[in-house]
Motif scaffolding. Structure first.
Motif, short mmCIF file in Angstrom:
data_model
loop_
_atom_site.label_atom_id
_atom_site.label_comp_id
_atom_site.label_asym_id
_atom_site.label_seq_id
_atom_site.Cartn_x
_atom_site.Cartn_y
_atom_site.Cartn_z
N LEU A 1 -7.19 25.12 68.50
CA LEU A 1 -7.96 26.31 68.11
C LEU A 1 -7.26 27.07 66.99
CD1 LEU A 1 -9.10 27.73 71.58
CD2 LEU A 1 -10.42 26.36 69.95
N GLY A 2 -5.94 27.20 67.12
CA GLY A 2 -5.17 27.88 66.08
C GLY A 2 -5.29 27.17 64.75
N PHE A 3 -5.23 25.83 64.80
CA PHE A 3 -5.32 25.08 63.54
C PHE A 3 -6.69 25.24 62.89
CE2 PHE A 3 -5.61 21.36 60.79
CZ PHE A 3 -4.44 21.52 60.08
N LEU A 4 -7.74 25.28 63.72
CA LEU A 4 -9.08 25.50 63.16
C LEU A 4 -9.16 26.87 62.48
CD1 LEU A 4 -11.40 24.02 65.93
CD2 LEU A 4 -10.89 23.06 63.68
N LEU A 5 -8.53 27.85 63.10
CA LEU A 5 -8.52 29.20 62.54
C LEU A 5 -7.80 29.23 61.20
CD1 LEU A 5 -9.75 31.74 63.69
CD2 LEU A 5 -7.56 32.34 64.69
N ILE A 6 -6.65 28.54 61.13
CA ILE A 6 -5.89 28.55 59.88
C ILE A 6 -6.65 27.77 58.80
CG2 ILE A 6 -4.42 26.56 60.45
CD1 ILE A 6 -2.93 29.36 58.63
N LEU A 7 -7.35 26.73 59.24
CA LEU A 7 -8.14 25.94 58.29
C LEU A 7 -9.22 26.81 57.64
CD1 LEU A 7 -7.65 22.95 57.75
CD2 LEU A 7 -9.67 22.43 59.13
N ALA A 8 -9.92 27.57 58.49
CA ALA A 8 -10.97 28.47 57.98
C ALA A 8 -10.37 29.50 57.03
CB ALA A 8 -11.67 29.16 59.14
N THR A 9 -9.18 30.00 57.39
CA THR A 9 -8.53 31.00 56.55
C THR A 9 -8.13 30.41 55.21
OG1 THR A 9 -7.59 31.79 58.60
CG2 THR A 9 -6.83 32.81 56.59
N ILE A 10 -7.58 29.18 55.25
CA ILE A 10 -7.14 28.56 54.01
C ILE A 10 -8.32 28.33 53.08
CG2 ILE A 10 -6.23 26.42 53.03
CD1 ILE A 10 -4.20 26.35 55.29
N ILE A 11 -9.45 27.89 53.65
CA ILE A 11 -10.64 27.70 52.81
C ILE A 11 -11.04 29.02 52.16
CG2 ILE A 11 -13.10 27.12 52.85
CD1 ILE A 11 -12.39 25.09 55.11
N GLY A 12 -11.07 30.08 52.97
CA GLY A 12 -11.42 31.40 52.44
C GLY A 12 -10.44 31.86 51.37
N THR A 13 -9.16 31.59 51.59
CA THR A 13 -8.14 32.04 50.66
C THR A 13 -8.17 31.25 49.36
OG1 THR A 13 -6.76 32.51 52.57
CG2 THR A 13 -5.70 32.58 50.42
N VAL A 14 -8.26 29.93 49.50
CA VAL A 14 -8.22 29.09 48.31
C VAL A 14 -9.42 29.36 47.41
CG1 VAL A 14 -8.39 26.69 47.50
CG2 VAL A 14 -6.78 27.28 49.31
N SER A 15 -10.60 29.59 48.06
CA SER A 15 -11.78 29.80 47.23
C SER A 15 -11.73 31.15 46.53
CB SER A 15 -13.05 29.68 48.08
OG SER A 15 -12.98 30.55 49.16
N THR A 16 -10.86 32.05 46.98
CA THR A 16 -10.74 33.34 46.30
C THR A 16 -9.33 33.54 45.75
OG1 THR A 16 -10.25 34.36 48.43
CG2 THR A 16 -12.50 34.51 47.69
N LEU A 17 -8.60 32.43 45.57
CA LEU A 17 -7.17 32.51 45.25
C LEU A 17 -6.89 33.32 43.98
CD1 LEU A 17 -4.43 31.64 46.25
CD2 LEU A 17 -4.59 29.60 44.85
N ARG A 18 -7.68 33.04 42.94
CA ARG A 18 -7.43 33.72 41.67
C ARG A 18 -7.59 35.22 41.82
NH1 ARG A 18 -9.59 30.60 36.52
NH2 ARG A 18 -9.07 32.66 35.75
N ILE A 19 -8.66 35.60 42.53
CA ILE A 19 -8.91 37.03 42.75
C ILE A 19 -7.77 37.65 43.55
CG2 ILE A 19 -10.40 38.67 43.94
CD1 ILE A 19 -12.74 36.80 43.21
N LEU A 20 -7.38 36.95 44.64
CA LEU A 20 -6.33 37.48 45.50
C LEU A 20 -5.03 37.64 44.73
CD1 LEU A 20 -6.65 35.70 48.94
CD2 LEU A 20 -6.95 38.11 48.43
N ARG A 21 -4.69 36.64 43.91
CA ARG A 21 -3.43 36.73 43.18
C ARG A 21 -3.45 37.87 42.20
NH1 ARG A 21 -1.76 30.78 41.65
NH2 ARG A 21 -1.07 31.82 39.78
N ALA A 22 -4.61 38.06 41.57
CA ALA A 22 -4.70 39.16 40.61
C ALA A 22 -4.67 40.51 41.32
CB ALA A 22 -5.98 39.02 39.79
N GLU A 23 -5.36 40.60 42.46
CA GLU A 23 -5.51 41.90 43.11
C GLU A 23 -4.33 42.26 43.99
OE1 GLU A 23 -8.14 44.17 42.81
OE2 GLU A 23 -8.63 42.87 41.13
N VAL A 24 -3.77 41.28 44.70
CA VAL A 24 -2.73 41.59 45.67
C VAL A 24 -1.35 41.53 45.04
CG1 VAL A 24 -1.70 40.96 47.88
CG2 VAL A 24 -4.15 40.77 47.57
N ILE A 25 -1.08 40.46 44.29
CA ILE A 25 0.26 40.31 43.72
C ILE A 25 0.36 41.06 42.39
CG2 ILE A 25 1.96 38.67 42.90
CD1 ILE A 25 1.08 36.76 44.96
N GLY A 26 -0.74 41.06 41.64
CA GLY A 26 -0.75 41.84 40.40
C GLY A 26 -0.20 41.07 39.21
#
Lengths: 267, 283
Positions: B258-283
């Motif tokens: 179950l944990g791995f499924l959760l991390i998988l869903a998170t990674i998909i969400g993160t990777v598909s918004t990676l550029r935005i996240l890097r620009a917004e969170v890391i700066g």
């Protein structure tokens, strides 16, 4: 237009501040409630504070939280500062891009997943079940990213010529770091350390998977008490924590150690 | 030059190594354990053949309500958080003037206090004989107490309150970065205030909205404490099931799946918004 007042929006903002502070006010108020039940107001008393200071469970949990936070702050501040500085100097590039992503990942990993992964890691590889060090190590793992981002933001704005000047004047890379770079980074390092402390002192989810008998942190102890009904004693310790943190934050803000003008999306 | 770059890379070494050992490696272990079988004590047996059986169990229809429940809480919390945070972030940025610093500190202040204690405070407020019902009854607005605690409403309220800084701060940074002269230009070109907002400010702050959504959604989906304290014992979410599989029911391999499924869903969400996240969170 635009610059002027916007009454509905201002009223809305006041409403949000009310929403933010109501639970805190209720919590503080009920620490003075003259009733062992926490839900009906009976009258004013200060009795819960002396009770608190005699409660060995609360004090023990507080002491464990402080030890864990101390290790976690030192570890994550040192590692995060080096990372933040290194990333700022690399400014992207292939390696920098991968490192950036790796920094981001702990921030976007659900805590429950990090909790079980560290539990399995320690239990299966080291047969370890809940030492203070284990809790602190897991706290460092999720705090590094926050320190890194805060330090990196400041390191990017540093003029590289200042360090070059120190090097030209004959200082070694290490002494240039120690006498020039680090003092300039200090506000960000301090802010990062404060964030790391808050994260560690507050963490419940990841800790709940690491703690064993005898290593219950304060949030974990409070959580276990909530299930059986809490006396105002817990409100009393909350009131103390709230007051101390509020004081530290306001003082830090006043003396300019905390600059919220360009905040990072962190706690 | 080359040497300097090498030295800068070396600064990354301790931190990156730490993250590999204490973050990446443990995640890999989750996957390995999820393929194993449960032993008599709930731990994992890995040498009797590996299989995807635990994942098949997670896909059984009986587990679907739990998944949907988790999604319901996380989506509702995210939507509500953005709805609450955007106007306040906008107000601080545009109308805060010289007090912006103080206003932001005040927004953050509750969040420097203990999260579990704040969640517990909502329990005091929402109980049948709690503060809110007391006030409503005393003022004659209601006669009989409303049932608020142990409801979906309480869980979403508690999560929204708990994770609000994760949406307010990225939104504030994003809104504050919008050049006001761009909005003024739209107004000069006869856009009404609403039009200027919809066609200029909102699109420019969209990366902030996306980052804020992800930074709220993820803690919400991984939270088992709020559903437990404010939702009551009968509320089930994925995170709560994982917690009990590890700490009380003891079936590590299924919990790991179950944990791995959760991390998988998170990674998909993160990777598909990676550029935005890097620009917004890391700066």
């Amino acid at each position: 237009m635009g610059k002027g007042r916007n009454l509905p929006l201002t009223a809305y903002a006041l409403g949000v501040y009310l929403f933010l502070f109501t639970p805190i006010v209720v919590l503080v108020l009920f620490s003075f409630n003259d009733s062992p039940r926490n839900f009906v107001w009976r009258g004013f008393t200060l009795d819960w504070y002396p009770v608190l200071f005699k409660d060995a469970h609360v004090l023990g949990a507080l002491w464990i939280s402080i030890q864990v936070a101390a290790i976690a702050v030192v570890g994550s501040t040192v590692l995060g500062t080096l990372l933040g500085l290194g990333l700022a100097r690399l400014r992207g590039g292939f390696g920098g891009g991968i490192a950036d992503t790796l920094i981001l990942l702990p921030m976007v990993t659900p805590e429950v997943v990090m909790g079980i992964s560290l539990l399995l890691f320690f239990a299966l590889l080291f047969d370890a079940h809940g030492s203070i060090l284990q809790i602190a190590i897991s706290h460092i793992a999720f705090s590094i990213s926050y320190v890194t981002i805060v330090v990196r933001a400041r390191a990017v704005s540093l003029d590289p010529r200042i360090v070059e000047a120190a090097r030209d004047l004959g200082s070694s890379p290490l002494s240039a770091f120690w006498h020039v770079t680090l003092p300039l980074l200090m506000p960000a390092v301090g802010a990062g350390a404060m964030i790391a402390f808050a994260l560690s002192f507050d963490d419940l989810i990841i800790t709940s998977f690491q703690a064993g008998p005898g290593s219950s942190t304060l949030p974990l102890y409070i959580y276990s008490r909530i299930r059986f009904g809490v006396t105002p004693e817990i409100n009393a310790i909350s009131t103390i924590i709230v007051s101390v943190t509020a004081l530290i934050i306001l003082v830090a803000w006043r003396i300019g150690a905390v600059k919220p003008a360009k905040p990072q999306p962190t706690i | 030059m080359m040497r300097a770059r090498f030295r800068d890379g070396a600064l990354l070494f301790p931190g990156i190594s730490w993250l590999f050992v204490f973050f990446a490696a443990p995640l890999a272990i989750i996957f390995v354990v999820s393929l194993g079988q449960r032993d008599a004590y709930g731990g994992a047996i890995l040498d009797k053949g590996l299989s995807f059986n635990n994942y098949l169990r997670a896909l059984e229809p009986s587990f679907l309500p739990t998944v949907l429940n988790s999604l319901k809480y996380a989506v509702a919390t995210t939507v509500l958080s953005i709805g609450i945070s955007y106007p306040i972030a906008y107000w601080i940025s545009r109308h805060g003037g010289s007090r912006k610093g103080l206003l932001l500190i005040l927004v953050m202040l509750p969040f420097w206090t203990s999260w579990v204690i704040r969640t517990y405070a909502w329990m005091i407020i929402l109980r049948d004989n709690g503060v809110l019902n007391g006030v409503l009854q005393a003022t004659g607005i209601i006669h009989d107490p409303l049932i608020l605690l142990n409801t979906d409403f309480a869980v979403v309220l508690g999560m929204t309150y708990g994770f609000l800084p994760f949406s307010i701060l990225p939104l504030y940074v994003s809104i504050d970065r919008v050049d006001e002269s761009v909005v003024a230009a739209a107004r000069d070109l006869y856009a009404g205030p609403a039009q200027a907002f919809r066609h200029v400010t909102l699109p420019l702050t969209m990366p902030g909205v996306i980052a804020a959504s992800l930074l709220t959604f993820i803690p919400a989906i991984g939270d088992f404490v709020t559903p437990d304290i404010l939702g009551g014992a009968q509320t089930t979410t994925i995170a709560k099931v994982i917690q009990s599989l590890f700490l009380s029911a003891r079936d590590w391999p299924f919990g790991a799946a179950l944990g791995f499924l959760l991390i998988l869903a998170t990674i998909i969400g993160t990777v598909s918004t990676l550029r935005i996240l890097r620009a917004e969170v890391i700066g």
